[in-house]
Scaffold this motif. Structure first.
Motif, PDB file in Angstrom:
ATOM      1  N   PRO A 248       2.699   8.798  -8.311  1.00 10.48           N
ATOM      2  CA  PRO A 248       2.077   8.409  -7.040  1.00 10.48           C
ATOM      3  C   PRO A 248       0.594   8.750  -6.947  1.00 10.48           C
ATOM      4  N   ASP A 249      -0.071   8.978  -8.065  1.00 10.07           N
ATOM      5  CA  ASP A 249      -1.480   9.366  -8.094  1.00 10.07           C
ATOM      6  C   ASP A 249      -2.292   8.530  -7.101  1.00 10.07           C
ATOM      7  N   PRO A 250      -2.810   9.118  -6.010  1.00  9.97           N
ATOM      8  CA  PRO A 250      -3.490   8.326  -4.984  1.00  9.97           C
ATOM      9  C   PRO A 250      -4.864   7.830  -5.401  1.00  9.97           C
ATOM     10  N   GLU A 251      -5.395   8.361  -6.491  1.00  9.94           N
ATOM     11  CA  GLU A 251      -6.699   7.895  -6.966  1.00  9.94           C
ATOM     12  C   GLU A 251      -6.558   6.679  -7.878  1.00  9.94           C
ATOM     13  N   ARG A 252      -5.444   6.590  -8.607  1.00 12.10           N
ATOM     14  CA  ARG A 252      -5.296   5.522  -9.599  1.00 12.10           C
ATOM     15  C   ARG A 252      -4.188   4.534  -9.251  1.00 12.10           C
ATOM     16  N   VAL A 253      -3.130   4.971  -8.621  1.00 12.70           N
ATOM     17  CA  VAL A 253      -1.981   4.149  -8.254  1.00 12.70           C
ATOM     18  C   VAL A 253      -1.513   3.350  -9.490  1.00 12.70           C
ATOM     19  N   ALA A 254      -1.653   2.018  -9.495  1.00  9.03           N
ATOM     20  CA  ALA A 254      -1.107   1.215 -10.593  1.00  9.03           C
ATOM     21  C   ALA A 254      -1.775   1.506 -11.923  1.00  9.03           C
ATOM     22  N   ARG A 255      -3.013   1.989 -11.918  1.00  4.86           N
ATOM     23  CA  ARG A 255      -3.624   2.367 -13.192  1.00  4.86           C
ATOM     24  C   ARG A 255      -2.832   3.490 -13.841  1.00  4.86           C
ATOM     25  N   ALA A 368       3.229 -13.708 -10.846  1.00  3.70           N
ATOM     26  CA  ALA A 368       1.904 -13.242 -11.261  1.00  3.70           C
ATOM     27  C   ALA A 368       1.009 -12.992 -10.058  1.00  3.70           C
ATOM     28  N   ALA A 369       1.060 -13.875  -9.069  1.00  6.39           N
ATOM     29  CA  ALA A 369       0.208 -13.722  -7.893  1.00  6.39           C
ATOM     30  C   ALA A 369       0.622 -12.515  -7.063  1.00  6.39           C
ATOM     31  N   VAL A 370       1.919 -12.327  -6.862  1.00  3.89           N
ATOM     32  CA  VAL A 370       2.378 -11.161  -6.104  1.00  3.89           C
ATOM     33  C   VAL A 370       2.001  -9.870  -6.824  1.00  3.89           C
ATOM     34  N   GLY A 371       2.190  -9.860  -8.145  1.00  6.31           N
ATOM     35  CA  GLY A 371       1.843  -8.666  -8.907  1.00  6.31           C
ATOM     36  C   GLY A 371       0.368  -8.351  -8.829  1.00  6.31           C
ATOM     37  N   ALA A 372      -0.474  -9.352  -9.065  1.00  9.27           N
ATOM     38  CA  ALA A 372      -1.915  -9.118  -9.026  1.00  9.27           C
ATOM     39  C   ALA A 372      -2.360  -8.698  -7.631  1.00  9.27           C
ATOM     40  N   GLY A 373      -1.855  -9.382  -6.602  1.00  8.29           N
ATOM     41  CA  GLY A 373      -2.260  -9.030  -5.252  1.00  8.29           C
ATOM     42  C   GLY A 373      -1.899  -7.602  -4.891  1.00  8.29           C
ATOM     43  N   THR A 374      -0.708  -7.176  -5.273  1.00 10.47           N
ATOM     44  CA  THR A 374      -0.274  -5.816  -4.944  1.00 10.47           C
ATOM     45  C   THR A 374      -1.108  -4.772  -5.673  1.00 10.47           C
ATOM     46  N   LEU A 375      -1.220  -4.917  -6.993  1.00 10.04           N
ATOM     47  CA  LEU A 375      -1.934  -3.907  -7.777  1.00 10.04           C
ATOM     48  C   LEU A 375      -3.398  -3.818  -7.377  1.00 10.04           C
ATOM     49  N   CYS A 376      -3.994  -4.970  -7.107  1.00  6.35           N
ATOM     50  CA  CYS A 376      -5.440  -4.983  -6.881  1.00  6.35           C
ATOM     51  C   CYS A 376      -5.814  -4.655  -5.440  1.00  6.35           C
ATOM     52  N   ASN A 377      -4.927  -4.932  -4.496  1.00  7.94           N
ATOM     53  CA  ASN A 377      -5.218  -4.588  -3.110  1.00  7.94           C
ATOM     54  C   ASN A 377      -4.886  -3.141  -2.775  1.00  7.94           C
ATOM     55  N   ASP A 378      -4.022  -2.517  -3.577  1.00  6.94           N
ATOM     56  CA  ASP A 378      -3.618  -1.141  -3.281  1.00  6.94           C
ATOM     57  C   ASP A 378      -4.755  -0.147  -3.489  1.00  6.94           C
ATOM     58  N   VAL A 379      -5.571  -0.353  -4.530  1.00 11.47           N
ATOM     59  CA  VAL A 379      -6.608   0.624  -4.869  1.00 11.47           C
ATOM     60  C   VAL A 379      -7.705  -0.088  -5.645  1.00 11.47           C
ATOM     61  N   ALA A 380      -8.941   0.388  -5.503  1.00 10.83           N
ATOM     62  CA  ALA A 380     -10.054  -0.189  -6.254  1.00 10.83           C
ATOM     63  C   ALA A 380      -9.993   0.272  -7.715  1.00 10.83           C
ATOM     64  N   TRP A 381     -10.159  -0.665  -8.631  1.00  6.03           N
ATOM     65  CA  TRP A 381     -10.210  -0.361 -10.064  1.00  6.03           C
ATOM     66  C   TRP A 381     -11.665  -0.317 -10.509  1.00  6.03           C
ATOM     67  N   MET A 410      -7.190  -4.826 -16.064  1.00  6.22           N
ATOM     68  CA  MET A 410      -6.371  -5.905 -15.531  1.00  6.22           C
ATOM     69  C   MET A 410      -7.223  -6.738 -14.582  1.00  6.22           C
ATOM     70  N   PRO A 411      -6.658  -7.794 -13.944  1.00  2.59           N
ATOM     71  CA  PRO A 411      -7.457  -8.610 -13.027  1.00  2.59           C
ATOM     72  C   PRO A 411      -8.153  -7.797 -11.937  1.00  2.59           C
ATOM     73  N   CYS A 412      -7.598  -6.624 -11.632  1.00  6.98           N
ATOM     74  CA  CYS A 412      -8.185  -5.787 -10.583  1.00  6.98           C
ATOM     75  C   CYS A 412      -9.617  -5.360 -10.912  1.00  6.98           C
ATOM     76  N   ALA A 413      -9.986  -5.341 -12.208  1.00  8.38           N
ATOM     77  CA  ALA A 413     -11.347  -4.969 -12.579  1.00  8.38           C
ATOM     78  C   ALA A 413     -12.366  -5.993 -12.094  1.00  8.38           C
ATOM     79  N   ALA A 414     -11.897  -7.201 -11.767  1.00  4.52           N
ATOM     80  CA  ALA A 414     -12.795  -8.242 -11.261  1.00  4.52           C
ATOM     81  C   ALA A 414     -12.377  -8.714  -9.865  1.00  4.52           C
ATOM     82  N   TRP A 415     -11.470  -7.985  -9.225  1.00  2.97           N
ATOM     83  CA  TRP A 415     -10.920  -8.424  -7.937  1.00  2.97           C
ATOM     84  C   TRP A 415     -12.023  -8.502  -6.882  1.00  2.97           C
ATOM     85  N   PRO A 416     -12.114  -9.605  -6.144  1.00  2.00           N
ATOM     86  CA  PRO A 416     -13.233  -9.771  -5.214  1.00  2.00           C
ATOM     87  C   PRO A 416     -13.053  -9.086  -3.871  1.00  2.00           C
TER      88      PRO A 416
END
Length: 503
Positions: A248-255, A368-381, A410-416
């Motif tokens: 549950p690392d709050p700094e990295r989450v999905a990372r 793919a869209a649900v996965g990317a949206g969840t991982l990338c919206n949860d925390v900034a990469w 992952m896509p989160c590195a470029a998430w807008p």
């Protein structure tokens, strides 16, 4: 994390549950429907149809529930959630509702009340309505789609495997391409997919059911959803089982979940090697267990240099990263070991098996869209390619089996879209009503990450560690001690006095 063929801990890839989620018993609108949603809606239950009900006796019930697209605007547009239910089997013993929280992100539990829920012991089925659902964004709930290119839907592309020389340039380009596609095609919904909203949605379901508190059985990514729900709505929880647990690392989450694969693979690969070298095994790849690891590494390196054409597959070649992805998928459960062994045997001969079947493109796009949206919206990469280059190089040196993938971009590195708020921090505050169950050898959610969740929960939880291999513990691997411990907790509320180990 990335997508595999089961409910994983990160960006799941089209599990069977997702196919069930597309059963024709619901109609999902692709866009939010304006409607007030400030108060819970009554549910209208009807017999389920399609795969959700196929072969089930009794037939589960299905319903849809509108929830706010944006909880900051509760009277604005709504999206629908698809729900399923099997009522408790003994009205006199009924305790409440047991939510079956799926893995992923990108998994569904719509089929679980009539599926794995039927494996629950009678005393549990007597007490609980079993509740399944398709999370927001996942069909047949209101669905999201990024419109990704065909090549970007390959499992070996969705997980960020570096180039054979360790370069991350290709992964950086893929991240940008996927992020741009999600921004262009995902609509407003892609911005409102995430774990905190999943937890808020569950509380809307709870209220619509008329339940003061709920119990839950969360698996893989579902353990994080369950822990976040437990943190946001602590006094709305009854008995909570978290099975195959995410860090549950709050700094990295999905990372942190992705990074866990390097340790998880190291935990499980010796078990595969022992199986793959066992005399009498028709898929035996080596004479001794010690030979299996170097053989795999040699084959992957050779396929990096000399890919084998693979018509009908995506990509249409067997290269080193496709072999590595197959390894990762196969280590999720011992029953999948033959898939990896057969591919290794074929690669050694310079051949390929028939191309593996793939789910429909619409399913791949949705997951793919649900996965990317969840991982990338949860925390900034992090955005810097240099950081990923450094991390990948370190990971490749320390964990050659996973070749740097777990620390890559992952896509989160470029998430807008920046996260709307900080990730929920899991704490030891609140009622003590959580039982963690964890296999000792789990490639997707390794024991090391589970221990971090156990530490964060403190006195709120007890953990039972099971001497088993695979992803998914309760009622999944035949460990009588672990199964009995969880069943006792769900049926009576009794937990071990302290953390325990099941041999």
């Amino acid at each position: 994390m990335p997508y595999t063929t089961r409910h994983t801990g990160v960006l799941t890839a089209v599990p069977a549950a997702v196919l069930v989620a597309l059963a024709p018993s619901f109609t999902a609108s692709a866009e939010p429907v304006p409607s007030p949603a400030s108060s819970p809606s009554a549910l209208s239950w009807e017999p389920c149809e399609g795969e959700v009900a196929e072969g089930a006796e009794p037939v589960p019930e299905c319903a849809t529930l509108p929830v706010p697209l944006d909880y900051a605007d509760p009277d604005g547009p709504v999206v629908s959630l698809a729900l399923s239910r099997l009522p408790a089997e003994d009205d006199r013993a009924r305790r409440g509702a047991l939510f079956l929280i799926p893995g992923g992100p990108g998994g569904s539990s719509l089929g679980d009340p009539a599926g794995k829920g039927r494996k629950l012991p009678q005393e549990v089925r007597d007490q609980y309505d079993l509740i399944g659902f398709a999370p927001r964004g996942l069909a047949p709930s209101t669905a999201v789609d990024c419109g990704l290119e065909h090549g970007d839907l390959a499992l070996s592309a969705l997980r960020p495997w570096p180039a054979p020389d360790g370069s991350v340039d290709g992964n950086t380009a893929t991240a940008q391409r996927v992020a741009d596609a999600c921004a262009r095609n995902g609509g407003e919904l892609i911005r409102h997919i995430g774990t905190a909203n999943n937890a808020r949605d569950l509380d809307r379901v709870r209220a619509a059911l008329g339940e003061r508190r709920i119990s839950a059985w969360g698996v893989s990514y579902g353990t994080y959803v369950g822990a976040v729900y437990r943190e946001m709505f602590p006094h709305r929880t009854d008995r909570i089982v978290l099975d195959s647990n995410d860090d549950p690392d709050p700094e990295r989450v999905a990372r942190a979940w992705l990074a866990g694969h390097e340790r998880g693979v190291e935990d499980v690969f010796p078990h595969f090697a022992a199986w793959a070298s066992k005399p009498g095994n028709p898929n035996r790849v080596a004479e001794t267990a010690a030979e299996v690891r170097p053989l795999f590494l040699r084959l992957a390196a050779r396929l990096d240099r000399e890919p084998i054409p693979w018509p009908g597959a995506n990509p249409e070649e067997l290269n080193g990263n496709v072999l590595r992805q197959t390894m990762l998928d196969s280590l999720y459960r011992p029953g999948s070991y033959p898939t990896l062994a057969k591919l290794m045997l074929a690669a050694r001969k310079g051949t390929v098996p028939p191309a593996p079947p793939t789910p429909p493109k619409a399913v791949l796009q949705n997951v793919a869209a649900v996965g990317a949206g969840t991982l990338c919206n949860d925390v900034a990469w992090p955005k810097s390619p240099a950081l990923y280059e450094k991390d990948v190089a370190e990971s490749r040196a320390a964990f050659p089996l996973t070749a740097g993938m777990p620390r890559n971009a992952m896509p989160c590195a470029a998430w807008p879209y920046p996260p709307r708020r900080a990730p929920v921090r899991i704490t030891d505050r609140g009622p003590s009503n959580v039982l963690l169950v964890q296999n000792e050898r789990d490639a997707a959610t390794p024991l090391a990450g589970a221990r971090k969740l156990r530490e964060a929960l403190g006195g709120r939880a007890v953990m039972v560690t099971v001497n088993s291999t695979g992803h998914g513990s309760y009622l999944a691997d035949g460990n009588a001690c672990g199964d009995a411990t969880v069943s006792r907790f769900l049926s009576t509320g009794e937990r071990p006095a302290r953390d325990t180990y099941c041999r």
